[in-house]
Design an enzyme around this catalytic site. Structure first.
Site, PDB file in Angstrom:
ATOM      1  N   GLY A 160      -0.715  -4.547   3.288  1.00  0.00           N
ATOM      2  CA  GLY A 160       0.229  -4.047   2.286  1.00  0.00           C
ATOM      3  C   GLY A 160       0.396  -2.554   2.249  1.00  0.00           C
ATOM      4  CG  HIS A 196     -22.406   7.595  -3.859  1.00  0.00           C
ATOM      5  ND1 HIS A 196     -23.529   6.822  -3.741  1.00  0.00           N
ATOM      6  CD2 HIS A 196     -22.043   7.907  -2.597  1.00  0.00           C
ATOM      7  CE1 HIS A 196     -23.831   6.671  -2.466  1.00  0.00           C
ATOM      8  NE2 HIS A 196     -22.929   7.333  -1.738  1.00  0.00           N
ATOM      9  CD  GLU A 197     -18.444   9.105  -1.437  1.00  0.00           C
ATOM     10  OE1 GLU A 197     -18.732  10.008  -0.632  1.00  0.00           O
ATOM     11  OE2 GLU A 197     -18.733   7.908  -1.250  1.00  0.00           O
TER      12      GLU A 197
HETATM   13  P1  ADP Z   1       1.414  -4.386   6.020  1.00  0.00           P
HETATM   14  O1  ADP Z   1       2.183  -4.688   7.273  1.00  0.00           O
HETATM   15  O2  ADP Z   1       0.596  -3.134   6.126  1.00  0.00           O
HETATM   16  O3  ADP Z   1       0.619  -5.520   5.481  1.00  0.00           O
HETATM   17  P2  ADP Z   1       4.034  -4.240   4.905  1.00  0.00           P
HETATM   18  O4  ADP Z   1       4.667  -3.245   5.782  1.00  0.00           O
HETATM   19  O5  ADP Z   1       4.331  -5.667   5.189  1.00  0.00           O
HETATM   20  O6  ADP Z   1       2.473  -4.033   4.879  1.00  0.00           O
HETATM   21  O7  ADP Z   1       4.412  -3.888   3.400  1.00  0.00           O
HETATM   22  C1  ADP Z   1       4.970  -4.833   2.515  1.00  0.00           C
HETATM   23  C2  ADP Z   1       5.991  -4.190   1.612  1.00  0.00           C
HETATM   24  O8  ADP Z   1       5.361  -3.260   0.719  1.00  0.00           O
HETATM   25  C3  ADP Z   1       7.016  -3.362   2.353  1.00  0.00           C
HETATM   26  O9  ADP Z   1       8.077  -4.144   2.780  1.00  0.00           O
HETATM   27  C4  ADP Z   1       7.433  -2.347   1.307  1.00  0.00           C
HETATM   28  O10 ADP Z   1       8.379  -2.867   0.423  1.00  0.00           O
HETATM   29  C5  ADP Z   1       6.163  -2.109   0.548  1.00  0.00           C
HETATM   30  N1  ADP Z   1       5.433  -0.950   1.089  1.00  0.00           N
HETATM   31  C6  ADP Z   1       4.210  -0.984   1.666  1.00  0.00           C
HETATM   32  N2  ADP Z   1       3.812   0.244   2.047  1.00  0.00           N
HETATM   33  C7  ADP Z   1       4.824   1.087   1.726  1.00  0.00           C
HETATM   34  C8  ADP Z   1       5.006   2.503   1.876  1.00  0.00           C
HETATM   35  N3  ADP Z   1       4.073   3.272   2.452  1.00  0.00           N
HETATM   36  N4  ADP Z   1       6.169   3.036   1.440  1.00  0.00           N
HETATM   37  C9  ADP Z   1       7.100   2.255   0.871  1.00  0.00           C
HETATM   38  N5  ADP Z   1       6.981   0.934   0.701  1.00  0.00           N
HETATM   39  C10 ADP Z   1       5.857   0.328   1.113  1.00  0.00           C
HETATM   40 ZN    ZN Z   2     -22.740   7.605   0.273  1.00  0.00          ZN
END
Ligand code: ADP
Ligand code: ZN
Length: 612
Positions: free
Chosen positions: A201, A421-422
């Site tokens: 995500g 911690h950090e």
């Molecule tokens: P991953 O492939 O890393 O699992 P995705 O590219 O499928 O994630 O992301 C799912 C949706 O979440 C995208 O279609 C978008 O709508 C939203 N999203 C995720 N990351 C971003 C980002 N960095 N900027 C804008 N939208 C994002």
């Molecule tokens: Zn540590």
């Protein structure tokens, strides 16, 4: 016997598979066009009384539009199903007929279920009989059930926010795809494979699409898990087919999502045949990667959230040798991502995106997109003119509740512990003379295992370390645990990796570097560590029980003495520790420069306090 049974079984499977695929298609074909629309648009169609019938299945909803005057074929729309308890109420209120199916509406034409597959079966049989045993089967690989081609993704870098470093690294790839010949003339080496690594995500797929969109090249995508469920031989055939198609369309991008499903470490000696198909497919992928010519302009991209389980063969030079980290966004990144998703949303005057970003630590891009969508739905449901802050608050709470179920968010308390911690690591690193300077402290979970991190960068290349430098490193490692101790009078599991590394260092000091006063300048291991299943590792020197005990004691002393030292340092700097931890909780990331500034600014203040 098994050999003869095999083709027959394959045909039966193919037969079932094709019938499923065909029915799926034909059910859709009854309507002239099916358009994929966002859920919010779908709701609007209901509210505008445009829908005649709705069919709900486990993941998607299909809506059949009312026919306009004179229109013979009805249009249909589909949308991804969203958790929306009011949907049914609304459907009833707007007089829309609705039904549910367990899948994509297969049952819609029983006639096709038998008739069409029968014909295909007969065709297949006749092909097989013509003698081209293999070829007949291989063409199945051409079925593009889960291969997805996009001539123009339409996604640009503006759609992806909060991942500036990754974008910067990908610029070169875009440049190259735009003009492969030019690059070649200049003799630049272009990566064949780019591996995007990061939690689910965070926008890895989106980034890959954006690279294609920016370069205006076609985008081939396929899921790694799709290969695993295939029949014997089909996965490999599909890989071959994919590369053949891509080379025709070059320059282009091939994207493999969840490559870990396909690219897990191959078994050293296959005992059971269970993973054979996956391994065949993986081998084919490796073969294709070695065979294809980057100069034609095909770039392979893949995404994974578990890089550690990938087969090392995939990561070798000439394969996926470029790794790009797509991490969870920090507070600024979240703000930018929210802005991207709020572009088409009517926001009320009270809405402050900064505050929303501050309220959503640990959220990835997909979660944030979810928050905006949820807020828009909530506001619409309440008949609001614009999406206001209350809707966002409620939406955040809902998304958090969803994430908590999946154990993805950290509680406030956990975050606090990590911040202390950090800060402990960082303060000790800046206090002792022999440690590397702190480059960055962060409490944003990084990758998969670490909760927060303190990144130190050496200021120069080192070949030799002195005893006091090693002791200082030990001190930095213990800094996290000690900070927890003196702040919360309680310790957590968060320091496990630190303690492991500390113990390692102490062990090496005593056993390998002869740095223990009691044992003197002697080594006790021939400088080498036991390897896994290394039966002969004791051949070096048998240790007497007494010496073994002495070693243990010395290691323990080193660690205990360092622990006491670190406790002294942090107790003396307790106010700074607190200040730093609080700032870290607020900002989530503190850069090294800033950290040193804070430390030097509080230096005088600290002295006055302790002298009182
Ligand atoms: P991953 O492939 O890393 O699992 P995705 O590219 O499928 O994630 O992301 C799912 C949706 O979440 C995208 O279609 C978008 O709508 C939203 N999203 C995720 N990351 C971003 C980002 N960095 N900027 C804008 N939208 C994002
Ligand atoms: Zn540590």
């Amino acid at each position: 016997m098994a050999k003869r049974l095999f083709p027959i079984l394959t045909i039966i499977f193919l037969f079932l598979f094709l019938s499923a695929a065909i029915i799926h298609r034909s059910a859709l074909a009854v309507f002239s066009a099916t358009e994929r629309i966002p859920y919010s648009d779908f709701k609007k169609l209901i509210q505008d009384d445009k829908l005649e019938e709705v069919i709900i299945n486990s993941t998607t909803i299909r809506g059949i539009l009312k026919a306009e005057e004179g229109q013979k074929v009805k249009n249909a729309v589909t949308t991804v199903k969203v958790e929306d308890p009011d949907l049914i109420k609304e459907l009833i209120a707007h007089n829309v007929k609705f039904s549910a199916t367990t899948d994509g509406g297969w049952g819609q034409s029983l006639f096709l279920l038998w008739f069409v597959p029968m014909i295909i079966f007969l065709i297949l049989m006749s092909r097989m009989r013509r003698g081209a045993t293999g070829a007949g089967l291989m063409s199945i690989g051409k079925s593009k059930a889960n291969l997805y081609i996009d001539k123009d993704t339409g996604v640009t870098f503006d759609d992806v926010a909060g991942v500036d470093e990754a974008k910067e690294e990908l610029k070169e790839v875009i440049d190259y795809l735009k003009n492969p010949q030019k690059y070649q003339r200049l003799g630049g080496r272009i990566p064949k494979g780019v591996l995007l690594v990061g939690p689910t995500g965070t926008g890895k797929t989106l980034l890959a699409k954006a690279v294609a969109g920016e370069a205006k090249v076609p985008f081939f995508s396929i899921g790694g898990s799709g290969f695993v469920e295939m029949f014997v031989g089909v996965g490999a055939a599909r890989v071959r087919d994919l590369f053949a198609q891509a080379q025709e369309k070059a320059p282009c991008i091939i994207f493999i999502d969840e490559i870990d499903a396909l690219g897990k470490v191959r078994a050293a000696a296959p005992i059971s045949g269970g993973h054979e198909e996956r391994e065949n497919t993986l081998n084919q992928l490796l073969l294709e990667m070695d065979g294809f010519d980057t100069r034609k302009g095909v770039i392979l991209m893949a995404a994974t959230n578990r890089p550690e389980i990938l087969d090392p063969a995939l990561l070798r030079p000439g394969r996926f040798d470029r790794h790009i980290l797509v991490d969870r966004p920090d507070i600024k990144g979240r703000e930018e991502i929210l802005k991207v998703h709020c572009k088409n949303v009517k926001l009320g005057k009270t809405v402050d995106i900064k505050i929303i970003a501050a309220r959503t630590p640990g959220f990835v891009g997909a979660d944030l997109a979810n928050v905006v969508n949820e807020a828009a739905l909530l506001a619409a449901r309440l008949g609001k003119e614009a999406v206001d802050m209350d809707s966002f608050e409620e939406a955040i709470n809902r998304v958090i509740a969803g994430l908590e179920k999946k154990k993805k968010v950290m509680s406030k308390k956990e975050q606090e512990i990590i911040a202390y911690h950090e800060s402990g690591h960082a303060l000790v690193a800046e206090t002792v003379p022999g440690a590397d300077k702190v480059h960055r402290i962060s409490i944003i979970p990084r990758g998969i295992s670490a909760l927060g991190y303190t990144l130190q960068l050496p200021t120069e290349d080192r070949y030799l370390l002195t005893r006091s430098e090693l002791l200082d490193r030990l001190a930095v490692l213990l800094g996290g645990r000690v900070a927890e101790e003196i702040t919360f009078h309680e310790i957590s599991t968060g320091a496990q990796n630190d303690l492991e590394r500390a113990t390692d260092i102490a062990m090496s000091m005593v056993r390998e570097y002869g740095m223990s006063e009691k044992l003197g300048p002697m080594t006790f291991q021939n400088g080498r560590r036991p390897q896994f299943l290394d039966i002969g590792f004791r051949t070096g020197r048998e240790l007497s029980e007494e010496v073994a005990k002495d070693i243990d004691n010395e290691v323990k002393n080193l660690i205990f003495d360092t622990h006491t030292r670190v406790k002294g340092i942090l107790e003396e700097n307790k106010d700074r520790l607190e200040m730093l931890a609080k700032l870290l909780l607020e900002k989530e990331v503190i850069e090294g420069e800033e950290l040193r500034k804070i430390i030097s600014e509080t230096a005088s203040g600290h002295k006055t306090i302790s002298s009182v």
